[in-house]
Design an enzyme around this catalytic site. Sequence first.
Site, PDB file in Angstrom:
ATOM      1  N   CYS A 383     -32.656  32.775  16.046  1.00 27.31           N
ATOM      2  CA  CYS A 383     -34.014  32.871  15.516  1.00 27.31           C
ATOM      3  C   CYS A 383     -34.913  31.810  16.155  1.00 27.31           C
ATOM      4  O   CYS A 383     -35.223  31.931  17.331  1.00 27.31           O
ATOM      5  CB  CYS A 383     -34.005  32.822  13.993  1.00 27.31           C
ATOM      6  SG  CYS A 383     -35.405  33.730  13.315  1.00 27.31           S
ATOM      7  N   HIS A 509     -30.430  37.142  12.726  1.00 29.21           N
ATOM      8  CA  HIS A 509     -29.412  36.204  12.224  1.00 29.21           C
ATOM      9  C   HIS A 509     -28.056  36.899  12.108  1.00 29.21           C
ATOM     10  O   HIS A 509     -27.736  37.457  11.061  1.00 29.21           O
ATOM     11  CB  HIS A 509     -29.804  35.714  10.820  1.00 29.21           C
ATOM     12  CG  HIS A 509     -31.010  34.853  10.795  1.00 29.21           C
ATOM     13  ND1 HIS A 509     -30.945  33.479  10.748  1.00 29.21           N
ATOM     14  CD2 HIS A 509     -32.327  35.159  10.813  1.00 29.21           C
ATOM     15  CE1 HIS A 509     -32.162  32.976  10.729  1.00 29.21           C
ATOM     16  NE2 HIS A 509     -33.021  33.978  10.771  1.00 29.21           N
ATOM     17  N   GLU A 511     -25.270  35.601  11.746  1.00 37.83           N
ATOM     18  CA  GLU A 511     -24.367  34.867  10.844  1.00 37.83           C
ATOM     19  C   GLU A 511     -24.290  35.503   9.459  1.00 37.83           C
ATOM     20  O   GLU A 511     -23.272  35.363   8.773  1.00 37.83           O
ATOM     21  CB  GLU A 511     -24.783  33.395  10.729  1.00 37.83           C
ATOM     22  CG  GLU A 511     -26.089  33.100   9.988  1.00 37.83           C
ATOM     23  CD  GLU A 511     -27.332  33.169  10.861  1.00 37.83           C
ATOM     24  OE1 GLU A 511     -27.283  33.821  11.925  1.00 37.83           O
ATOM     25  OE2 GLU A 511     -28.372  32.609  10.476  1.00 37.83           O
TER      26      GLU A 511
END
Length: 537
Positions: A383, A509, A511
Amino acid sequence: MGETKYIFVTGGVASSLGKGIISSSIGKLLQARGYKVTIQKFDPYINIDPGTLNPYEHGECYVTVDGRETDLDLGHYERFLGIQTTKANNITTGRIYKNVIDKERRGDFLGKTVQIIPHITDEIKRNVLLLGNKYKYDFVITEIGGTVGDIESLPFLESMRQLKWELGRNALCVHLTYVPFLAAAKELKTKPTQHSVKELQSLGIQPDILVLRSEHELNENLRKKVALFCNVDPHAVVQSLDCPTIYEVPIKMQEQGLDETILQKMGLPVGERPALKPWREFLARRANATEEVVVALVGKYVELQDAYKSILEALSQAATYNDRKVKIETVQSDNITHENVAGYLEHVDGIVICPGFGSRGIEGKFIAAEYARTHDKVTFGICLGMQCMAIEFARNVLGYKDANSVEIEPKTPHNIIDLMEEQKAITDMGGTMRLGAYECVLDKNSKVYEIYGQEHIQERHRHRYEFNNAYKQQFERAGMKCVGTNPEAGLVEIVEMPSLTWYIGTQFHPEYSSTVLKPHPLFLSFIKAAITKHPAK
Ligand code: GLN
């Protein structure tokens, strides 16, 4: 299964005991028995969601696929259970009140006085039952944030009391407390637990199961004593000791029959104990991985262990699947200068440039990106991290010395990162970013395509600014490729430099969607590249 069963998880004595991990572990054990399970969290603060909260206040903000900014515990739920949560899984006091007040303004209460009981409590109950009624889960686990005794939690506990009464055997309360060890007396103390159970009882709630957090083994006598004082069956008093990894907690709970006790109490058949094979394999692999892979985490909240929770978990999962143990070296981006950057980054195997907002520490991120690019370090920008990679490239390769993001320098003549068109008219800060899962099409001639093994992917976003397509051609000609694009809006979602070993930035993102049993391909590949480039010493 028929009727949905509701499990409430409350906490007493102290905060940060790990209600989220206990809720996730219970969920995991029930799911392993074939049940359809979800977990929701009620947060007793007035903010509508944690999206506008500073990480210092609230740690990471986790984003669901449907675009809700939520508490980081939802990340644990997804990582443990491999499920996708939605906006129905995280509700704050603020949202409950807002819904009720909106109804009042519409005139829905037909002239009645609007009160905490029944109107606020009814709205809370509606949000609990919605998951069972609408989405047909077998089990809905509801974690009640805060600690019993807080003023803020009272409406939630009152709603839970009513639901326990209305649902009978279909509802159950697991209360998590803390048993401190007094070093001077060399004794474990149960009094705080007794007090917190009394507090719950004074609200009309009898916990069915107690989970006692402790740093020391609790013996049989202590458990019996707690059971006796708290009106709980002795086998329903479970201990939760500190574990080397949170992912061992389900195993520890299973060993003590926590899921069996739940099933018995809810009148369900107990059956065989699930083997949890893939889970145990993951744990074994994790325990066997002793060789380290060193990753520098460049960010501005690195001193906070919760600020980049999902990134840390994704890295450690990916390391396990590469038979390594991840060693994180946190690098405070404010401190990075041209003079000291090598000292921070030269020896590491991989670098993550973290997400973030605002200008503090951003110049340090540019310096880190420049060092990484010019030294061919294995580097992952997420990001804001990806935006920094692009700005650094524009400054030092394209020669636009004043290149920037308009978030940092609104008047920059080279707005490499610009405000998204649909953001221009927005004035409210809460819940208005580009949030949730969006489609991205990968360039077949790219490293990311190789990594994902597919052309169409969906990833979660949380940002207001975007790569400025006016610069795309110049970037590509100079060696930074835009290899992932949103098909509707044409937004650049991924950049990579094919001339380097592994230099990839994602506007999204990844993650958020890495789970224990399904680690994210980008993190797996990042760790693998870091290891390959720097074989064990
Ligand atoms: N501040 C940047 C934006 O809003 C990046 C956000 C982030 O890193 N999550 O676009």
